[in-house]
Design a protein around this motif. Structure first.
Motif, PDB file in Angstrom:
ATOM      1  N   ASN A 390       0.844  -1.188   0.000  1.00 27.50           N
ATOM      2  CA  ASN A 390       0.000   0.000   0.000  1.00 27.50           C
ATOM      3  C   ASN A 390       0.888   1.251   0.000  1.00 27.50           C
ATOM      4  O   ASN A 390       2.106   1.156  -0.155  1.00 27.50           O
ATOM      5  N   LYS A 391       0.308   2.412   0.184  1.00 33.28           N
ATOM      6  CA  LYS A 391       1.057   3.663   0.038  1.00 33.28           C
ATOM      7  C   LYS A 391       1.343   4.256   1.411  1.00 33.28           C
ATOM      8  O   LYS A 391       0.481   4.885   2.014  1.00 33.28           O
ATOM      9  N   PHE A 392       2.572   4.031   1.875  1.00 33.96           N
ATOM     10  CA  PHE A 392       2.954   4.474   3.207  1.00 33.96           C
ATOM     11  C   PHE A 392       3.389   5.948   3.192  1.00 33.96           C
ATOM     12  O   PHE A 392       4.207   6.344   2.366  1.00 33.96           O
ATOM     13  N   ASP A 393       2.847   6.719   4.117  1.00 30.00           N
ATOM     14  CA  ASP A 393       3.375   8.052   4.361  1.00 30.00           C
ATOM     15  C   ASP A 393       4.039   8.055   5.738  1.00 30.00           C
ATOM     16  O   ASP A 393       4.081   7.024   6.423  1.00 30.00           O
ATOM     17  N   GLU A 394       4.539   9.196   6.165  1.00 28.48           N
ATOM     18  CA  GLU A 394       5.261   9.234   7.436  1.00 28.48           C
ATOM     19  C   GLU A 394       4.343   8.916   8.605  1.00 28.48           C
ATOM     20  O   GLU A 394       4.740   8.242   9.559  1.00 28.48           O
ATOM     21  N   ALA A 395       3.089   9.356   8.548  1.00 37.65           N
ATOM     22  CA  ALA A 395       2.145   9.079   9.630  1.00 37.65           C
ATOM     23  C   ALA A 395       1.911   7.574   9.784  1.00 37.65           C
ATOM     24  O   ALA A 395       1.806   7.050  10.902  1.00 37.65           O
ATOM     25  N   VAL A 398       5.056   5.984  11.414  1.00 42.14           N
ATOM     26  CA  VAL A 398       5.111   6.293  12.840  1.00 42.14           C
ATOM     27  C   VAL A 398       4.061   5.496  13.607  1.00 42.14           C
ATOM     28  O   VAL A 398       4.334   4.964  14.696  1.00 42.14           O
ATOM     29  N   ALA A 399       2.853   5.391  13.048  1.00 43.38           N
ATOM     30  CA  ALA A 399       1.761   4.673  13.719  1.00 43.38           C
ATOM     31  C   ALA A 399       2.120   3.213  13.949  1.00 43.38           C
ATOM     32  O   ALA A 399       1.881   2.673  15.053  1.00 43.38           O
ATOM     33  N   TYR A 400       2.697   2.563  12.960  1.00 47.06           N
ATOM     34  CA  TYR A 400       3.021   1.136  13.108  1.00 47.06           C
ATOM     35  C   TYR A 400       4.274   0.936  13.955  1.00 47.06           C
ATOM     36  O   TYR A 400       4.403  -0.062  14.664  1.00 47.06           O
ATOM     37  N   SER A 401       5.184   1.912  13.928  1.00 49.15           N
ATOM     38  CA  SER A 401       6.329   1.854  14.826  1.00 49.15           C
ATOM     39  C   SER A 401       5.865   1.944  16.280  1.00 49.15           C
ATOM     40  O   SER A 401       6.365   1.226  17.152  1.00 49.15           O
ATOM     41  N   ASP A 402       4.884   2.806  16.541  1.00 50.40           N
ATOM     42  CA  ASP A 402       4.324   2.942  17.890  1.00 50.40           C
ATOM     43  C   ASP A 402       3.655   1.650  18.350  1.00 50.40           C
ATOM     44  O   ASP A 402       3.727   1.290  19.534  1.00 50.40           O
ATOM     45  N   PHE A 419      12.220   1.028  10.625  1.00 48.04           N
ATOM     46  CA  PHE A 419      13.628   1.384  10.777  1.00 48.04           C
ATOM     47  C   PHE A 419      13.738   2.907  10.631  1.00 48.04           C
ATOM     48  O   PHE A 419      12.856   3.555  10.064  1.00 48.04           O
ATOM     49  N   VAL A 420      14.823   3.459  11.162  1.00 48.42           N
ATOM     50  CA  VAL A 420      14.973   4.909  11.205  1.00 48.42           C
ATOM     51  C   VAL A 420      16.201   5.325  10.392  1.00 48.42           C
ATOM     52  O   VAL A 420      17.282   4.740  10.524  1.00 48.42           O
ATOM     53  N   VAL A 421      16.021   6.327   9.546  1.00 48.57           N
ATOM     54  CA  VAL A 421      17.116   6.914   8.779  1.00 48.57           C
ATOM     55  C   VAL A 421      17.030   8.432   8.909  1.00 48.57           C
ATOM     56  O   VAL A 421      15.988   9.023   8.582  1.00 48.57           O
ATOM     57  N   ASP A 422      18.090   9.048   9.406  1.00 50.86           N
ATOM     58  CA  ASP A 422      18.144  10.505   9.559  1.00 50.86           C
ATOM     59  C   ASP A 422      16.949  11.052  10.331  1.00 50.86           C
ATOM     60  O   ASP A 422      16.370  12.091   9.983  1.00 50.86           O
ATOM     61  N   VAL A 425      11.129   7.717  10.289  1.00 51.57           N
ATOM     62  CA  VAL A 425      10.743   6.310  10.408  1.00 51.57           C
ATOM     63  C   VAL A 425      10.239   5.804   9.066  1.00 51.57           C
ATOM     64  O   VAL A 425       9.442   6.476   8.392  1.00 51.57           O
ATOM     65  N   TYR A 426      10.707   4.637   8.674  1.00 50.52           N
ATOM     66  CA  TYR A 426      10.254   3.980   7.447  1.00 50.52           C
ATOM     67  C   TYR A 426       9.836   2.545   7.785  1.00 50.52           C
ATOM     68  O   TYR A 426      10.137   2.034   8.873  1.00 50.52           O
TER      69      TYR A 426
END
Length: 464
Positions: A390-395, A398-402, A419-422, A425-426
């Motif tokens: 699907n089409k992931f945005d930053e929100a 972050v939501a799935y990382s939480d 995973f985190v880069v600079d 969250v991706y």
């Protein structure tokens, strides 16, 4: 020289020249015979099986007697099984899959299967046989049918992708009229077509022991799909059936209508796969109407169809009252944000029975994916979600990382990993899913049930 027997329809089998046994240091790794976890593998009377001779020795002797070349791959596998039998292990699945790329594999032909079937006749230690991705064809199907007449402990048979046609399908279906031991048969990928499908549908009117039947990718026609739907209104034994990718014409969704009617009547079926049935929103509505009445179905697979957001209105509504469904596969449809929000509202406020949902590749964007993540926080039963494609945005990321950090989602219960880069969250894909290993299984490393979570959550038959 022994005259080779005739196979189905008078096919004469030609034998090669005899060949010596494989050297001890052949480069083959140690075999792994698969013991079954199910108690059904044990002998019916719980008595110890009678001693049998070496399978490896019997195989070599039969090859010499019938002037048939020894297949070193079969010989190697039988050697491993002999070792397991010597240790006292029962309930062994003989795995001679032809798609192992790590070791030299000479794929099993119909002639090879003739010898193998004679080796396995009446062997009480062998309860499962997996010969997927070989070339046994209708000749091998003939001997598989003979084996089912004489092997009284065989409960699992996997013949997927073996170039078996309608005639071979007929032979296997007819022998199951009288067989009372086989529980799970996989015919996946064999083009038995409508003709072969009709023989299997007829078999289900008579057989009262088979619990799971996989006829996915078998080129079934509309007539045979309707026949299965009709037979399953009466059959009280089948717990799981796969009718994926039939050859259908027209846009009336006739097969879906008939299978929906079946679900209204059948109260035994636990698992139903209807991938690539050209189901649209109207067809899903018929299925959902049946699910108001059905109290047995736990796993519904309608992936790879043409279901959109409007169809989610019907599914979300039935999930408010249905307390049976535990796994739903909607992968490769097009429910989009609106459909995802319909489902998330129901899962957050009403349903407390669904455990796993796959919405892989459904054109869902951030808003819909975040809504689904919120339902995971609220619903303690809803534990598995698959969202890749699907089409992931930053929100979304972050939501799935939480969810991971708060313990609402376990890493093995989804197909993404943060995973985190600079400082951003991706999400990366991981190899988990409802049925990642439906067509293949890893040839090395550990086998993780998280790759086949659907089958692990709803266990029907023996999944190997």
């Amino acid at each position: 020289m022994t005259t080779p027997p005739r196979g189905p329809r008078g096919l004469r089998i030609m034998w090669g020249s005899p060949e010596g046994a494989i050297p001890a240091k052949s480069g083959y790794p140690a075999p792994a015979a698969t013991p079954s976890p199910a108690s059904a593998w044990a002998l019916a009377d719980n008595s110890a099986p009678e001693p049998v001779g070496s399978l490896q020795k019997r195989y070599k002797n039969l090859c010499m007697e019938k002037s048939r070349k020894i297949n070193p791959f079969i010989l190697h596998i039988l050697q491993g099984v002999d070792e397991e039998i010597e240790k006292g292990l029962e309930g062994i699945t003989l795995n001679i899959a032809g798609n192992n790329h790590l070791i030299p594999v000479e794929r099993v032909t119909g002639e090879d299967f003739w010898i193998l079937s004679k080796v396995l006749e009446k062997n009480p230690y062998i309860n499962g046989l997996d010969v997927r991705y070989n070339f046994i064809s209708d000749v091998g199907a003939y001997y598989a049918a003979k084996l089912l007449q004489k092997q009284y402990s065989l409960i699992y048979l996997n013949l997927m992708f073996n170039d078996i046609g309608p005639e071979g399908g007929e032979l296997i279906a007819k022998v199951l009229h009288k067989n009372t031991t086989l529980k799970y048969l996989r015919m996946t990928g064999n083009k038995i077509e409508n003709k072969g499908g009709m023989f299997f549908a007829t078999m289900l009117q008579i057989n009262s022991s088979l619990e799971k039947l996989d006829l996915g990718d078998c080129d079934l026609g509309m007539q045979s799909v309707i026949a299965f739907a009709t037979v399953l209104t009466q059959n009280q034994t089948i717990k799981g059936i796969n009718l994926n990718r039939p050859i259908l014409y027209g846009k009336e969704e006739e097969s879906t209508v008939h299978l929906g009617h079946m679900l209204k009547e059948n109260q035994c079926l636990v698992e139903l796969h209807m991938c690539k049935h050209d189901i649209r929103n109207g067809g899903l509505k018929h299925l959902c109407e049946a699910l108001y009445l059905n109290k047995s179905l736990r796993y519904l697979d309608v992936s790879c169809n043409k279901i959109t957001r409007d169809g989610m209105v019907f599914l979300a509504d039935v999930l408010k009252s249905n307390t049976t469904l535990e796994v739903i596969d909607l992968s490769f449809n097009r429910i989009e944000n609106t459909g995802a929000k319909y489902l998330s509202e129901t899962l957050a406020s009403h349903n407390r029975s669904l455990k796993a949902l796959s919405v892989v590749s459904n054109n869902i964007k951030g808003e819909g994916l975040v809504a689904l993540s919120q339902s995971l926080k609220i619903n303690p039963t809803f534990s598995n979600i698959y969202i890749w494609g699907n089409k992931f945005d930053e929100a979304t990321c972050v939501a799935y990382s939480d969810l991971f950090q708060m313990g609402h989602l376990k890493p093995e219960n989804t197909d993404v990993e943060p995973f985190v880069v600079d400082g951003h969250v991706y999400l990366a894909e991981v190899s988990n899913g409802l049925k990642k290993h439906y067509y293949w299984t890893p040839t090395y490393g550990a086998f993780y049930h998280s790759a086949n979570a659907g089958f692990n959550l709803v266990q029907v038959g023996q999944h190997l």
